[in-house]
Design a protein around this motif. Structure first.
Motif, PDB file in Angstrom:
ATOM      1  N   PRO A   1     -30.150  19.682 -10.639  1.00  0.00           N
ATOM      2  CA  PRO A   1     -29.661  18.877 -11.655  1.00  0.00           C
ATOM      3  C   PRO A   1     -29.302  19.720 -12.843  1.00  0.00           C
ATOM      4  O   PRO A   1     -30.351  20.544 -13.205  1.00  0.00           O
ATOM      5  CB  PRO A   1     -30.376  17.640 -11.891  1.00  0.00           C
ATOM      6  N   PHE A   2     -28.309  19.323 -13.924  1.00  0.00           N
ATOM      7  CA  PHE A   2     -28.013  20.170 -14.888  1.00  0.00           C
ATOM      8  C   PHE A   2     -29.312  20.027 -15.779  1.00  0.00           C
ATOM      9  O   PHE A   2     -29.680  21.119 -16.552  1.00  0.00           O
ATOM     10  CB  PHE A   2     -26.849  19.248 -15.562  1.00  0.00           C
ATOM     11  N   PRO A   3     -29.835  18.822 -16.020  1.00  0.00           N
ATOM     12  CA  PRO A   3     -30.869  18.833 -17.042  1.00  0.00           C
ATOM     13  C   PRO A   3     -32.354  19.756 -16.761  1.00  0.00           C
ATOM     14  O   PRO A   3     -32.903  19.987 -17.389  1.00  0.00           O
ATOM     15  CB  PRO A   3     -31.535  17.300 -17.236  1.00  0.00           C
ATOM     16  N   THR A   4     -32.444  19.733 -15.601  1.00  0.00           N
ATOM     17  CA  THR A   4     -33.377  20.862 -14.902  1.00  0.00           C
ATOM     18  C   THR A   4     -33.059  21.938 -15.094  1.00  0.00           C
ATOM     19  O   THR A   4     -34.012  23.032 -15.691  1.00  0.00           O
ATOM     20  CB  THR A   4     -33.521  20.427 -13.400  1.00  0.00           C
ATOM     21  N   MET A   5     -31.800  22.429 -15.189  1.00  0.00           N
ATOM     22  CA  MET A   5     -31.599  23.886 -15.520  1.00  0.00           C
ATOM     23  C   MET A   5     -31.638  24.124 -16.961  1.00  0.00           C
ATOM     24  O   MET A   5     -32.123  24.957 -17.270  1.00  0.00           O
ATOM     25  CB  MET A   5     -30.119  24.087 -15.048  1.00  0.00           C
ATOM     26  N   VAL A   6     -31.490  23.150 -17.708  1.00  0.00           N
ATOM     27  CA  VAL A   6     -31.463  23.094 -19.221  1.00  0.00           C
ATOM     28  C   VAL A   6     -32.922  23.704 -19.711  1.00  0.00           C
ATOM     29  O   VAL A   6     -33.374  24.170 -20.258  1.00  0.00           O
ATOM     30  CB  VAL A   6     -30.633  21.915 -19.838  1.00  0.00           C
ATOM     31  N   ALA A   7     -33.840  22.680 -18.983  1.00  0.00           N
ATOM     32  CA  ALA A   7     -35.068  22.780 -19.061  1.00  0.00           C
ATOM     33  C   ALA A   7     -35.691  24.050 -18.901  1.00  0.00           C
ATOM     34  O   ALA A   7     -36.638  24.935 -19.216  1.00  0.00           O
ATOM     35  CB  ALA A   7     -35.867  21.603 -18.580  1.00  0.00           C
TER      36      ALA A   7
END
Length: 83
Positions: free
Chosen positions: A2-8
């Motif tokens: 998921p995109f939020p996981t990549m950002v984190a």
């Protein structure tokens, strides 16, 4: 992923890992070099004859055969199970 996981993950890398790398570089570069505690001998020592299992060729074979054999046996048992 998921995109939020990549950002984190990127935030953790830029916020934790990268500053620690540069901090370690800064303190490591400023540190004085080590002094050898003993004086080295000018007379070189003779190297004894190596055993047969210390040969380069034997080491190369063992580094390839042992992991391959372990994987082969494990996969053999996994694939031989009848469903």
């Amino acid at each position: 992923v998921p995109f939020p996981t990549m950002v984190a993950l990127l935030c953790m890398w830029f916020g934790i890992s990268l500053p620690l790398v540069y901090l370690g570089y800064y303190f490591g570069f400023r540190k004085q070099p080590y002094d050898n505690p003993v004086r080295t001998n000018q007379i070189p020592r003779q190297i004894p004859e190596q055993r047969w299992y210390m040969n380069k060729f034997v080491g190369i074979l063992m580094a390839g055969i042992l992991p391959f054999g372990a994987m082969f046996i494990e996969l053999f048992f996994i694939f031989s199970v009848s469903i």
